[in-house]
Design a protein around this motif. Sequence first.
Motif, PDB file in Angstrom:
ATOM      1  N   ASN A  95       0.697  -1.126  -0.107  1.00 60.09           N
ATOM      2  CA  ASN A  95      -0.051   0.037   0.042  1.00 60.09           C
ATOM      3  C   ASN A  95       0.823   1.300   0.094  1.00 60.09           C
ATOM      4  O   ASN A  95       0.410   2.408  -0.019  1.00 60.09           O
ATOM      5  CB  ASN A  95      -1.106  -0.209   1.086  1.00 60.09           C
ATOM      6  CG  ASN A  95      -2.263  -0.887   0.876  1.00 60.09           C
ATOM      7  OD1 ASN A  95      -2.558  -0.769  -0.262  1.00 60.09           O
ATOM      8  ND2 ASN A  95      -2.252  -1.892   1.750  1.00 60.09           N
ATOM      9  N   MET A  96       2.262   0.987   0.055  1.00 56.78           N
ATOM     10  CA  MET A  96       3.098   2.164  -0.148  1.00 56.78           C
ATOM     11  C   MET A  96       2.985   3.404   0.799  1.00 56.78           C
ATOM     12  O   MET A  96       3.081   4.514   0.387  1.00 56.78           O
ATOM     13  CB  MET A  96       3.082   2.808  -1.632  1.00 56.78           C
ATOM     14  CG  MET A  96       3.040   1.664  -2.602  1.00 56.78           C
ATOM     15  SD  MET A  96       4.598   0.455  -2.323  1.00 56.78           S
ATOM     16  CE  MET A  96       5.817   1.346  -2.871  1.00 56.78           C
ATOM     17  N   VAL A  97       2.587   3.152   2.082  1.00 63.82           N
ATOM     18  CA  VAL A  97       2.432   4.052   3.022  1.00 63.82           C
ATOM     19  C   VAL A  97       3.945   3.639   3.877  1.00 63.82           C
ATOM     20  O   VAL A  97       3.964   2.617   4.573  1.00 63.82           O
ATOM     21  CB  VAL A  97       1.471   4.167   3.861  1.00 63.82           C
ATOM     22  CG1 VAL A  97       1.766   5.133   4.991  1.00 63.82           C
ATOM     23  CG2 VAL A  97       0.378   4.669   3.050  1.00 63.82           C
ATOM     24  N   ASN A  98       4.877   4.623   4.050  1.00 65.94           N
ATOM     25  CA  ASN A  98       6.039   4.063   5.004  1.00 65.94           C
ATOM     26  C   ASN A  98       5.671   4.182   6.482  1.00 65.94           C
ATOM     27  O   ASN A  98       6.626   4.713   6.834  1.00 65.94           O
ATOM     28  CB  ASN A  98       7.014   5.012   4.476  1.00 65.94           C
ATOM     29  CG  ASN A  98       8.237   4.501   4.049  1.00 65.94           C
ATOM     30  OD1 ASN A  98       8.583   3.317   4.427  1.00 65.94           O
ATOM     31  ND2 ASN A  98       9.084   5.348   3.529  1.00 65.94           N
ATOM     32  N   CYS A  99       4.832   3.512   7.087  1.00 66.39           N
ATOM     33  CA  CYS A  99       4.462   3.669   8.515  1.00 66.39           C
ATOM     34  C   CYS A  99       5.603   3.100   9.322  1.00 66.39           C
ATOM     35  O   CYS A  99       6.096   2.184   8.702  1.00 66.39           O
ATOM     36  CB  CYS A  99       3.178   3.036   8.529  1.00 66.39           C
ATOM     37  SG  CYS A  99       3.124   1.400   8.487  1.00 66.39           S
ATOM     38  N   GLY A 100       5.379   3.161  10.491  1.00 69.70           N
ATOM     39  CA  GLY A 100       6.317   2.758  11.414  1.00 69.70           C
ATOM     40  C   GLY A 100       5.466   1.431  11.930  1.00 69.70           C
ATOM     41  O   GLY A 100       4.360   0.882  11.157  1.00 69.70           O
ATOM     42  N   GLY A 123      -2.694  13.629   3.478  1.00 74.45           N
ATOM     43  CA  GLY A 123      -1.863  13.095   4.783  1.00 74.45           C
ATOM     44  C   GLY A 123      -0.724  12.052   4.345  1.00 74.45           C
ATOM     45  O   GLY A 123       0.423  12.210   4.896  1.00 74.45           O
ATOM     46  N   ASP A 124      -0.899  11.059   3.650  1.00 75.36           N
ATOM     47  CA  ASP A 124       0.043   9.952   3.395  1.00 75.36           C
ATOM     48  C   ASP A 124       1.132  10.358   2.765  1.00 75.36           C
ATOM     49  O   ASP A 124       2.498  10.041   3.121  1.00 75.36           O
ATOM     50  CB  ASP A 124      -0.510   8.711   2.297  1.00 75.36           C
ATOM     51  CG  ASP A 124      -1.655   7.990   3.226  1.00 75.36           C
ATOM     52  OD1 ASP A 124      -1.784   8.288   4.561  1.00 75.36           O
ATOM     53  OD2 ASP A 124      -2.451   7.188   2.521  1.00 75.36           O
ATOM     54  N   SER A 125       1.248  11.521   1.635  1.00 76.08           N
ATOM     55  CA  SER A 125       2.312  12.082   1.190  1.00 76.08           C
ATOM     56  C   SER A 125       3.158  12.965   2.145  1.00 76.08           C
ATOM     57  O   SER A 125       4.424  12.915   2.398  1.00 76.08           O
ATOM     58  CB  SER A 125       2.032  12.541  -0.260  1.00 76.08           C
ATOM     59  OG  SER A 125       1.335  13.600   0.013  1.00 76.08           O
ATOM     60  N   ARG A 177       7.791  13.721   5.853  1.00 71.68           N
ATOM     61  CA  ARG A 177       8.239  13.962   7.458  1.00 71.68           C
ATOM     62  C   ARG A 177       9.334  12.809   7.744  1.00 71.68           C
ATOM     63  O   ARG A 177      10.166  13.180   8.206  1.00 71.68           O
ATOM     64  CB  ARG A 177       7.254  13.903   8.453  1.00 71.68           C
ATOM     65  CG  ARG A 177       6.380  14.832   8.620  1.00 71.68           C
ATOM     66  CD  ARG A 177       6.835  16.088   9.166  1.00 71.68           C
ATOM     67  NE  ARG A 177       5.694  17.410   8.885  1.00 71.68           N
ATOM     68  CZ  ARG A 177       5.479  17.967   7.884  1.00 71.68           C
ATOM     69  NH1 ARG A 177       5.648  17.495   6.763  1.00 71.68           N
ATOM     70  NH2 ARG A 177       4.606  18.921   7.928  1.00 71.68           N
ATOM     71  N   ARG A 178       8.821  11.562   7.250  1.00 72.91           N
ATOM     72  CA  ARG A 178       9.954  10.571   7.337  1.00 72.91           C
ATOM     73  C   ARG A 178      11.175  10.747   6.877  1.00 72.91           C
ATOM     74  O   ARG A 178      12.365  10.488   7.395  1.00 72.91           O
ATOM     75  CB  ARG A 178       9.086   9.172   7.185  1.00 72.91           C
ATOM     76  CG  ARG A 178      10.061   7.986   7.424  1.00 72.91           C
ATOM     77  CD  ARG A 178       9.396   6.657   7.268  1.00 72.91           C
ATOM     78  NE  ARG A 178      10.347   5.722   7.641  1.00 72.91           N
ATOM     79  CZ  ARG A 178      10.011   4.610   8.022  1.00 72.91           C
ATOM     80  NH1 ARG A 178       8.590   4.083   8.190  1.00 72.91           N
ATOM     81  NH2 ARG A 178      10.772   3.628   8.354  1.00 72.91           N
ATOM     82  N   SER A 179      11.142  11.301   5.562  1.00 73.78           N
ATOM     83  CA  SER A 179      12.391  11.305   4.855  1.00 73.78           C
ATOM     84  C   SER A 179      13.367  12.453   5.239  1.00 73.78           C
ATOM     85  O   SER A 179      14.439  12.642   5.369  1.00 73.78           O
ATOM     86  CB  SER A 179      12.327  11.391   3.290  1.00 73.78           C
ATOM     87  OG  SER A 179      11.660  12.521   2.960  1.00 73.78           O
ATOM     88  N   GLU A 180      12.453  13.482   5.821  1.00 74.35           N
ATOM     89  CA  GLU A 180      13.240  14.809   6.590  1.00 74.35           C
ATOM     90  C   GLU A 180      13.913  14.402   7.597  1.00 74.35           C
ATOM     91  O   GLU A 180      15.114  14.692   7.941  1.00 74.35           O
ATOM     92  CB  GLU A 180      12.245  15.774   7.012  1.00 74.35           C
ATOM     93  CG  GLU A 180      11.477  16.847   5.786  1.00 74.35           C
ATOM     94  CD  GLU A 180      10.269  17.263   6.258  1.00 74.35           C
ATOM     95  OE1 GLU A 180       9.709  18.009   5.479  1.00 74.35           O
ATOM     96  OE2 GLU A 180       9.785  17.188   7.345  1.00 74.35           O
TER      97      GLU A 180
END
Length: 400
Positions: free
Chosen positions: A179-184, A233-235, A240-243
């Motif tokens: 689903n390509m959401v990089n969640c924890g 939200g997802d993008s 944020r994650r890549s920052e």
Amino acid sequence: MDTIPAAARNGGSMKDTLLKRFAEVFGDAEGARVYFAPGRVNLIGEHTDYNGGHVFPCALTIGTYGVARKRADDKLRFYSMNFEKLGVIESSLEDLKPSKDAGWTNYPKGVMWAFGEKGMKVPHGMDLMLFGNIPNGSGLSSSASVEVLTGYILKEFFGFEVSNQDIALIGQYSENNFNMVNCGIMDQFAIAMGRKNCAIFLDTADLSFEYAPIALEGAKIVIASSNKKRGLGDSKYNERRSECETALAELQGEIEIASLGDLDEETFEKHKSAIHSDVRRKRAKHAVYENRRTIRAVEALKRNDVAEFGQLMNASHVSLRDDYEVTGIELDTLVEEAWKVPGVIGSRMTGAGFGGCTVSIVKDESIDTFIEQVGKAYEAKIGYVADFYVVEIGDGPVEL
Ligand code: GLA
């Protein structure tokens, strides 16, 4: 048994209702089994789980019910009581690829795919009907709930040797890679490992955890849903994650750390100039300080210092608003209005942000005033209503 969710304990009526509907949709309910997986709310420790920090979520007694039946062929037939207009959605084990048209079925399909990727090919198709009583789009992890539910059903049906923790990891893997959401790991872990009346103090750096009893004497957990659609939200989440990842790489040029969660506030302040952008410095600051706040919050709770816990929740919101910038006017209004109500011990946004909901700890005698006052102010400012839920902490997945 205390592992049965409240709705089902209620004379088993939920189970009967679901089986009846299943029979209407799929012809009969012969061989069908009924399962439940909770939703979750995070009390503190936000946007720390992909930064090697701590989180403190708990499973809820609301969640997703699933009625499932094995098939002899490799067909998949899906039906959701929450999206009845979509009717029965057909697919097959040969077609475990994400697609926009597949809508919500991308979540169970993603988990079936992920089991295959981990060497556990799903051998037969199934009929699966879902019913969720988590408010729609509220950020209480309805998708992780569906993922854990599916994983649990696959394990039960096909005898895969996986623990609940493995199911959480497989769920996260499917979310990240299907689903390509990089969640924890927080959501799936909180749901798969949930325990009644306990929050889970999880160190995401090594998945060590402990259960902390939540005995809020004279107070309850109240969730306010902003009813704001998550939209981008997802993008933004992935951004944020890549920052944070870039900030970590910059810091690693100066100090030896594996994640932002390795830093305390002092060390961060000493080395923060290694981060070459104001925005990234703020993001990293949140990750470091929020992790420390989470550790302190759990210590406070162990001392029975609920007031201190509440103060740390409030500070968490300020940091998510000013440094991490994931709140927005809707969540800020809910929280800032909550802070004005006497009897509110703490209030903050919860989950990814950009919409979704807030979590507050409110004294019993103030709950009605809280709902009325915050609800009115919210509607006046935002133009539509918020919804409120007094919630209970429940167990992980279970067969009814
Ligand atoms: C979402 C993600 C979690 C976590 C939170 C923010 O819920 O799925 O992994 O990152 O956002 O704390």
